[in-house]
Design a protein around this motif. Structure first.
Motif, PDB file in Angstrom:
ATOM      1  N   LEU A  54      26.492  26.287  48.673  1.00  0.00           N
ATOM      2  CA  LEU A  54      25.544  27.273  48.153  1.00  0.00           C
ATOM      3  C   LEU A  54      24.204  27.037  48.836  1.00  0.00           C
ATOM      4  O   LEU A  54      23.655  25.942  48.762  1.00  0.00           O
ATOM      5  N   LEU A  55      23.680  28.045  49.497  1.00  0.00           N
ATOM      6  CA  LEU A  55      22.380  27.924  50.153  1.00  0.00           C
ATOM      7  C   LEU A  55      21.528  29.153  49.839  1.00  0.00           C
ATOM      8  O   LEU A  55      22.011  30.285  49.934  1.00  0.00           O
ATOM      9  N   PRO A  56      20.270  28.951  49.463  1.00  0.00           N
ATOM     10  CA  PRO A  56      19.368  30.100  49.307  1.00  0.00           C
ATOM     11  C   PRO A  56      19.216  30.836  50.643  1.00  0.00           C
ATOM     12  O   PRO A  56      19.447  30.260  51.713  1.00  0.00           O
ATOM     13  N   ALA A  57      18.825  32.089  50.579  1.00  0.00           N
ATOM     14  CA  ALA A  57      18.663  32.882  51.806  1.00  0.00           C
ATOM     15  C   ALA A  57      17.606  32.278  52.719  1.00  0.00           C
ATOM     16  O   ALA A  57      17.768  32.241  53.940  1.00  0.00           O
ATOM     17  N   GLU A  58      16.523  31.782  52.119  1.00  0.00           N
ATOM     18  CA  GLU A  58      15.462  31.150  52.895  1.00  0.00           C
ATOM     19  C   GLU A  58      15.579  29.633  52.759  1.00  0.00           C
ATOM     20  O   GLU A  58      15.816  29.123  51.660  1.00  0.00           O
ATOM     21  N   PRO A  59      15.423  28.880  53.851  1.00  0.00           N
ATOM     22  CA  PRO A  59      15.473  27.419  53.763  1.00  0.00           C
ATOM     23  C   PRO A  59      14.468  26.891  52.737  1.00  0.00           C
ATOM     24  O   PRO A  59      13.266  27.139  52.870  1.00  0.00           O
ATOM     25  N   SER A  60      14.952  26.214  51.716  1.00  0.00           N
ATOM     26  CA  SER A  60      14.067  25.719  50.655  1.00  0.00           C
ATOM     27  C   SER A  60      14.714  24.523  49.951  1.00  0.00           C
ATOM     28  O   SER A  60      14.213  23.401  50.049  1.00  0.00           O
ATOM     29  N   CYS A 109      11.059  25.052  42.342  1.00  0.00           N
ATOM     30  CA  CYS A 109      12.386  24.757  42.891  1.00  0.00           C
ATOM     31  C   CYS A 109      13.478  25.228  41.934  1.00  0.00           C
ATOM     32  O   CYS A 109      14.516  25.751  42.357  1.00  0.00           O
ATOM     33  N   TYR A 110      13.231  25.060  40.640  1.00  0.00           N
ATOM     34  CA  TYR A 110      14.203  25.456  39.623  1.00  0.00           C
ATOM     35  C   TYR A 110      14.490  26.952  39.686  1.00  0.00           C
ATOM     36  O   TYR A 110      15.644  27.379  39.570  1.00  0.00           O
ATOM     37  N   GLU A 111      13.455  27.754  39.873  1.00  0.00           N
ATOM     38  CA  GLU A 111      13.661  29.201  39.940  1.00  0.00           C
ATOM     39  C   GLU A 111      14.563  29.579  41.118  1.00  0.00           C
ATOM     40  O   GLU A 111      15.405  30.471  41.007  1.00  0.00           O
ATOM     41  N   ILE A 112      14.405  28.882  42.238  1.00  0.00           N
ATOM     42  CA  ILE A 112      15.265  29.142  43.399  1.00  0.00           C
ATOM     43  C   ILE A 112      16.681  28.673  43.115  1.00  0.00           C
ATOM     44  O   ILE A 112      17.664  29.346  43.448  1.00  0.00           O
ATOM     45  N   LEU A 113      16.805  27.518  42.481  1.00  0.00           N
ATOM     46  CA  LEU A 113      18.128  26.978  42.159  1.00  0.00           C
ATOM     47  C   LEU A 113      18.892  27.916  41.231  1.00  0.00           C
ATOM     48  O   LEU A 113      20.087  28.168  41.427  1.00  0.00           O
ATOM     49  N   VAL A 114      18.206  28.468  40.234  1.00  0.00           N
ATOM     50  CA  VAL A 114      18.850  29.385  39.282  1.00  0.00           C
ATOM     51  C   VAL A 114      19.333  30.652  39.979  1.00  0.00           C
ATOM     52  O   VAL A 114      20.437  31.147  39.715  1.00  0.00           O
ATOM     53  N   LYS A 115      18.531  31.175  40.905  1.00  0.00           N
ATOM     54  CA  LYS A 115      18.936  32.373  41.648  1.00  0.00           C
ATOM     55  C   LYS A 115      20.152  32.102  42.527  1.00  0.00           C
ATOM     56  O   LYS A 115      20.966  32.994  42.782  1.00  0.00           O
ATOM     57  N   THR A 116      20.280  30.861  42.979  1.00  0.00           N
ATOM     58  CA  THR A 116      21.361  30.505  43.902  1.00  0.00           C
ATOM     59  C   THR A 116      22.632  30.075  43.187  1.00  0.00           C
ATOM     60  O   THR A 116      23.737  30.471  43.567  1.00  0.00           O
ATOM     61  N   ALA A 117      22.486  29.256  42.155  1.00  0.00           N
ATOM     62  CA  ALA A 117      23.649  28.643  41.509  1.00  0.00           C
ATOM     63  C   ALA A 117      23.833  29.055  40.055  1.00  0.00           C
ATOM     64  O   ALA A 117      24.827  28.682  39.434  1.00  0.00           O
ATOM     65  N   GLY A 118      22.903  29.824  39.496  1.00  0.00           N
ATOM     66  CA  GLY A 118      23.012  30.229  38.105  1.00  0.00           C
ATOM     67  C   GLY A 118      22.309  29.252  37.168  1.00  0.00           C
ATOM     68  O   GLY A 118      21.966  28.134  37.541  1.00  0.00           O
TER      69      GLY A 118
END
Length: 469
Positions: A264-270, A370-379
């Motif tokens: 699982l990877l976000p669209a933007e490197p983060s 970071c949490y907001e990005i993680l939630v968008k990526t992994a739920g």
């Protein structure tokens, strides 16, 4: 079965003697006693010797059945063919390659392609870019051995140049799809796979050598498990190997992690994506946490003032300034090593306690990014397990639950990383069918105050606005 666990952390050595039958443990931690070099390096042999000495001390008079090890991700050491160090250990905080990484990040498509292939960021914390810088400076000997503190520790105990997939995945040298060293990346730095540690299966062990036995005061031939990174061990020791469980540790730095069955990877490197045992591990780490808290206390309060005295003056309803916690640069989510920290929106009525609380809030706001990005990526995670130095502060722990708007499960043990080694040991010796079966005792659950949550989210939005500026 008796397990002896060694951990070489950033600033201190740690050792645990663990009985898998009674679950009794004896643990001791001791600072190395020398200051880490300001450029993010230390003497790998000295760190190993201090760690081994502590392990010998704690296990004196006890014959152990297995030896396990932990250390930090992202370190680099260059050694001669016989294993003799030719360099200091360069830690994640070693930033000599930052200008090189800035140039690479400016190359169209490079960062995204590298991220897609490795799960790592173009950042000087990764050994790959440290090696690239050495090549650029003609400072990488042709026939050297390349590893990190964990690889070196394992070599000193077993004579084998080996590592774990989990440790190697944080080097920036591993292809996340093949789970092996990326040949294209190696060719760019003129490094052969034979110079790197072999990636051992997580069930492999190696016999303790005669020299290693003397150093630890144990019998020759005891099985030794290669070193694992503390971040992955924290996930294991927190009982967070199943999907939907997020581990959240706040120590010198802070990190959030969640296990996934697939890449699982976000669209933007983060966020980064490594491995824990054989599963994917998605997470984010920040540079500023208790190090910022300690800095403020030392600079702005009289010597001898305790954290308890300071925090008795805090309140969740205080009108506080905004603190950007980048005194030590930025890792996630922006990976800007040159970003600096400080206070904004300070008014005449603010006092030292307002500033201190702003530090605690700013640290958590960075993690929440970071949490907001993680939630968008992994739920959304079903469970959040909180650990680390933050647990010594009731108000900071409550602040964490209030900001996230989630229950925080606090493990009774604040030693999740060494406990992760114990879990691996229990699995390898047959005590556990799977490391995922481990369930640590829960100390208590902290419930969020949703009214305060709304107030913290408003503060976070202000933080985010200033961060983006």
């Amino acid at each position: 079965m008796k397990l002896l666990i060694l951990e070489s952390s950033t600033t201190s050595a740690k050792a645990m003697l663990f009985d898998s039958e009674t679950m009794q443990q004896k643990i001791v931690s001791r600072p190395y006693g020398f200051a880490q070099n300001s450029n993010g390096t230390h003497d790998g042999e000295e760190v190993f010797c201090k760690t081994a000495s502590l392990a010998k001390e704690i296990s004196s008079g006890t014959s152990v059945d297995m030896i396990l090890q932990g250390t930090t991700w992202h370190s680099l050491i260059v050694c001669a063919k016989d294993g003799t160090p030719m360099s200091l250990v360069e830690l994640w905080s070693y930033t000599k390659a930052s200008d090189l990484c800035a140039k690479l990040n400016a190359v169209p498509g490079f960062a995204k392609n590298y991220y897609k292939n490795t799960g790592c960021l173009v950042n000087s914390s990764y050994p790959y870019f440290k090696l690239m810088k050495k090549k650029e400076d003609a400072a990488l000997p042709k026939d050297c051995r390349i590893g990190g503190q964990g690889v070196y520790n394992t070599f000193r105990l077993t004579g084998k140049w080996v590592t774990t997939l989990s440790m190697a995945s944080g080097s920036g040298l591993i292809n996340i799809d093949t789970r092996s060293y990326d040949k294209d990346l190696l060719s760019k730095i003129n490094v052969s796979e034979s110079q790197l540690p072999r990636i051992a299966d997580y069930t492999e062990t190696f016999p303790l050598t005669k020299e290693g036995a003397a150093l630890l005061g144990q019998k020759e031939g005891i099985p030794v498990v290669p070193a694992y990174p503390d971040g992955a061990l924290n996930q294991i020791g927190s009982g967070a190997l199943e999907q939907g469980i997020m581990s959240f540790s706040v120590g010198t730095s802070a990190a959030i992690r969640i296990t996934a069955k697939k890449k699982l990877l976000p669209a933007e490197p983060s966020l980064w994506s490594y491995f824990v045992l054989s599963s994917h591990l998605l997470g984010g780490a920040t540079s500023g946490a208790c190090n910022c808290q300690d800095w403020f206390k030392q600079k702005f309060f009289p010597e001898g003032t305790t954290y308890k005295e300071i925090e008795s003056r805090l309140s969740h309803t205080r009108d506080t300034p905004v603190f950007l916690p980048f005194l030590f640069g930025e890792r996630c989510p922006g990976w800007n090593e040159k970003r600096t920290g400080g206070f904004l929106c300070v008014r005449p009525e603010h006092n030292v306690f307002d500033l201190y609380q702003a530090v605690l809030e700013g640290i958590l706001f960075n993690v929440y990014q970071c949490y907001e990005i993680l939630v968008k990526t992994a739920g959304e995670p079903d469970v959040i397990k909180l650990s680390g130095g933050i647990l010594h502060s009731d108000i900071w722990t409550q602040m964490c639950a209030d900001l996230f708007g989630k229950k925080m499960s606090l493990d009774m043990s604040d030693q999740s990383s060494v406990m992760g080694c114990a879990v691996i040991g229990m699995h390898l010796t047959g005590k556990l069918n799977s490391p995922a079966d481990f369930r640590p005792a829960i100390g208590k659950t902290v419930e969020p105050n949703m009214e305060v949550h709304e107030a913290y989210i408003k503060k976070f939005q202000k933080y985010l606005e200033l961060y983006k500026k």
